[in-house]
Design an enzyme around this catalytic site. Sequence first.
Site, PDB file in Angstrom:
ATOM      1  N   PRO A   9      58.974  78.572 174.782  1.00 20.93           N
ATOM      2  CA  PRO A   9      59.958  77.781 174.048  1.00 20.93           C
ATOM      3  C   PRO A   9      61.187  78.572 173.612  1.00 20.93           C
ATOM      4  O   PRO A   9      61.079  79.730 173.200  1.00 20.93           O
ATOM      5  CB  PRO A   9      59.183  77.298 172.814  1.00 20.93           C
ATOM      6  CG  PRO A   9      58.038  78.229 172.684  1.00 20.93           C
ATOM      7  CD  PRO A   9      57.681  78.648 174.086  1.00 20.93           C
ATOM      8  N   ASN A  10      62.319  77.904 173.747  1.00 22.65           N
ATOM      9  CA  ASN A  10      63.633  78.396 173.306  1.00 22.65           C
ATOM     10  C   ASN A  10      64.208  79.509 174.190  1.00 22.65           C
ATOM     11  O   ASN A  10      65.338  79.938 173.975  1.00 22.65           O
ATOM     12  CB  ASN A  10      63.587  78.864 171.834  1.00 22.65           C
ATOM     13  CG  ASN A  10      63.174  77.731 170.915  1.00 22.65           C
ATOM     14  OD1 ASN A  10      63.784  76.666 170.948  1.00 22.65           O
ATOM     15  ND2 ASN A  10      62.133  77.935 170.142  1.00 22.65           N
ATOM     16  N   ARG A  17      71.457  81.821 172.305  1.00 21.22           N
ATOM     17  CA  ARG A  17      70.643  81.862 171.097  1.00 21.22           C
ATOM     18  C   ARG A  17      70.679  83.268 170.461  1.00 21.22           C
ATOM     19  O   ARG A  17      70.389  84.258 171.135  1.00 21.22           O
ATOM     20  CB  ARG A  17      69.212  81.545 171.538  1.00 21.22           C
ATOM     21  CG  ARG A  17      68.158  81.795 170.539  1.00 21.22           C
ATOM     22  CD  ARG A  17      66.766  81.740 171.199  1.00 21.22           C
ATOM     23  NE  ARG A  17      65.759  81.905 170.198  1.00 21.22           N
ATOM     24  CZ  ARG A  17      64.505  82.259 170.441  1.00 21.22           C
ATOM     25  NH1 ARG A  17      64.101  82.460 171.686  1.00 21.22           N
ATOM     26  NH2 ARG A  17      63.651  82.391 169.468  1.00 21.22           N
ATOM     27  N   TYR A  22      69.010  88.667 171.144  1.00 17.62           N
ATOM     28  CA  TYR A  22      68.568  88.417 172.527  1.00 17.62           C
ATOM     29  C   TYR A  22      69.641  88.697 173.579  1.00 17.62           C
ATOM     30  O   TYR A  22      69.385  88.563 174.773  1.00 17.62           O
ATOM     31  CB  TYR A  22      68.072  86.969 172.655  1.00 17.62           C
ATOM     32  CG  TYR A  22      66.896  86.666 171.748  1.00 17.62           C
ATOM     33  CD1 TYR A  22      65.668  87.287 171.958  1.00 17.62           C
ATOM     34  CD2 TYR A  22      67.012  85.779 170.685  1.00 17.62           C
ATOM     35  CE1 TYR A  22      64.584  87.041 171.131  1.00 17.62           C
ATOM     36  CE2 TYR A  22      65.928  85.520 169.840  1.00 17.62           C
ATOM     37  CZ  TYR A  22      64.726  86.154 170.071  1.00 17.62           C
ATOM     38  OH  TYR A  22      63.655  85.914 169.249  1.00 17.62           O
ATOM     39  N   ASN A  71      56.446  85.546 178.678  1.00 16.44           N
ATOM     40  CA  ASN A  71      57.043  85.625 177.351  1.00 16.44           C
ATOM     41  C   ASN A  71      56.821  84.252 176.731  1.00 16.44           C
ATOM     42  O   ASN A  71      57.523  83.287 177.058  1.00 16.44           O
ATOM     43  CB  ASN A  71      58.537  85.948 177.435  1.00 16.44           C
ATOM     44  CG  ASN A  71      59.149  86.118 176.047  1.00 16.44           C
ATOM     45  OD1 ASN A  71      58.523  85.773 175.045  1.00 16.44           O
ATOM     46  ND2 ASN A  71      60.369  86.622 175.990  1.00 16.44           N
ATOM     47  N   ALA A  74      57.617  81.859 170.566  1.00 23.13           N
ATOM     48  CA  ALA A  74      56.906  81.704 169.292  1.00 23.13           C
ATOM     49  C   ALA A  74      55.432  81.338 169.471  1.00 23.13           C
ATOM     50  O   ALA A  74      54.614  81.596 168.578  1.00 23.13           O
ATOM     51  CB  ALA A  74      57.611  80.648 168.445  1.00 23.13           C
ATOM     52  N   GLU A  95      52.185  90.542 178.941  1.00 21.82           N
ATOM     53  CA  GLU A  95      52.975  89.892 177.882  1.00 21.82           C
ATOM     54  C   GLU A  95      54.284  90.655 177.734  1.00 21.82           C
ATOM     55  O   GLU A  95      54.276  91.886 177.671  1.00 21.82           O
ATOM     56  CB  GLU A  95      52.165  89.963 176.574  1.00 21.82           C
ATOM     57  CG  GLU A  95      52.912  89.467 175.354  1.00 21.82           C
ATOM     58  CD  GLU A  95      52.083  89.669 174.070  1.00 21.82           C
ATOM     59  OE1 GLU A  95      50.891  90.038 174.139  1.00 21.82           O
ATOM     60  OE2 GLU A  95      52.659  89.476 172.987  1.00 21.82           O
ATOM     61  N   HIS A  97      58.237  90.750 175.617  1.00 20.91           N
ATOM     62  CA  HIS A  97      59.179  90.241 174.624  1.00 20.91           C
ATOM     63  C   HIS A  97      60.494  90.975 174.784  1.00 20.91           C
ATOM     64  O   HIS A  97      60.509  92.189 175.061  1.00 20.91           O
ATOM     65  CB  HIS A  97      58.647  90.438 173.198  1.00 20.91           C
ATOM     66  CG  HIS A  97      57.380  89.688 172.978  1.00 20.91           C
ATOM     67  ND1 HIS A  97      57.357  88.325 172.795  1.00 20.91           N
ATOM     68  CD2 HIS A  97      56.097  90.098 172.976  1.00 20.91           C
ATOM     69  CE1 HIS A  97      56.107  87.927 172.672  1.00 20.91           C
ATOM     70  NE2 HIS A  97      55.315  88.977 172.779  1.00 20.91           N
ATOM     71  N   ARG A 104      60.431  93.098 163.313  1.00 15.93           N
ATOM     72  CA  ARG A 104      60.967  91.836 162.767  1.00 15.93           C
ATOM     73  C   ARG A 104      60.011  91.283 161.704  1.00 15.93           C
ATOM     74  O   ARG A 104      59.220  92.020 161.134  1.00 15.93           O
ATOM     75  CB  ARG A 104      61.203  90.863 163.935  1.00 15.93           C
ATOM     76  CG  ARG A 104      62.233  91.426 164.946  1.00 15.93           C
ATOM     77  CD  ARG A 104      62.481  90.492 166.102  1.00 15.93           C
ATOM     78  NE  ARG A 104      63.104  89.245 165.655  1.00 15.93           N
ATOM     79  CZ  ARG A 104      63.213  88.158 166.431  1.00 15.93           C
ATOM     80  NH1 ARG A 104      62.766  88.187 167.678  1.00 15.93           N
ATOM     81  NH2 ARG A 104      63.784  87.072 165.953  1.00 15.93           N
TER      82      ARG A 104
HETATM   83  C1  DQA Z   1      60.370  86.628 171.627  1.00 17.16           C
HETATM   84  C2  DQA Z   1      59.932  87.019 170.219  1.00 17.16           C
HETATM   85  C3  DQA Z   1      59.292  85.833 169.513  1.00 17.16           C
HETATM   86  O1  DQA Z   1      58.880  86.197 168.206  1.00 17.16           O
HETATM   87  C4  DQA Z   1      60.280  84.695 169.401  1.00 17.16           C
HETATM   88  O2  DQA Z   1      59.676  83.576 168.814  1.00 17.16           O
HETATM   89  C5  DQA Z   1      60.904  84.342 170.705  1.00 17.16           C
HETATM   90  C6  DQA Z   1      61.311  85.427 171.590  1.00 17.16           C
HETATM   91  C7  DQA Z   1      61.115  87.780 172.323  1.00 17.16           C
HETATM   92  O3  DQA Z   1      61.229  87.728 173.547  1.00 17.16           O
HETATM   93  O4  DQA Z   1      61.595  88.719 171.679  1.00 17.16           O
HETATM   94  O5  DQA Z   1      61.166  83.183 170.991  1.00 17.16           O
HETATM   95  O6  DQA Z   1      59.241  86.317 172.389  1.00 17.16           O
END
Ligand code: DQA
Length: 138
Positions: A9-10, A17, A22, A71, A74, A95, A97, A104
């Site tokens: 998501p996102n 964003r 990012y 990835n 959240a 995994e 990120h 954070r």
């Molecule tokens: C993320 C880190 C997560 O905490 C966050 O919710 C994201 C992006 C990252 O790639 O740094 O959506 O996965």
Amino acid sequence: MKLLIINGPNLNLIGKREPSIYGNATFEDYYKELVSKHDRVSLEYFQSNHEGELVDKLHEVGFSYDGIIINAGAYTHTSVALADAIKGIESPVIEVHISNVHAREDFRHKSYLSPVCKGVVLGFGLQSYELAIQSFVS
Ligand code: DQA
């Protein structure tokens, strides 16, 4: 070698964003670079904002692909369903990120996925994906 990148998501908003966290590059542009750099890898990409669709995708590819890079955004910090899906498939999963989640908020320090993944790459910006691919290729 067949690899799939799954973004949760996102992550479709990368480039727009929170650019201070990012960056300014879109994932689509970065993905094109990855594809051209890794011409000996069959690389695919899937993004969804919906937890169940991410579970479905893991089930779909998780018995035939050589590796999955996820990835989960959240959902990393909340999803027992994604952890169970990763546990239930055969393909190794890494995994990733973009940000260093440990630098954070506290709620980002917990990952349901890390214990069931082969490894974790985080904090290197979009290069985290490249490092994950390299770990499969080498
Ligand atoms: C993320 C880190 C997560 O905490 C966050 O919710 C994201 C992006 C990252 O790639 O740094 O959506 O996965």
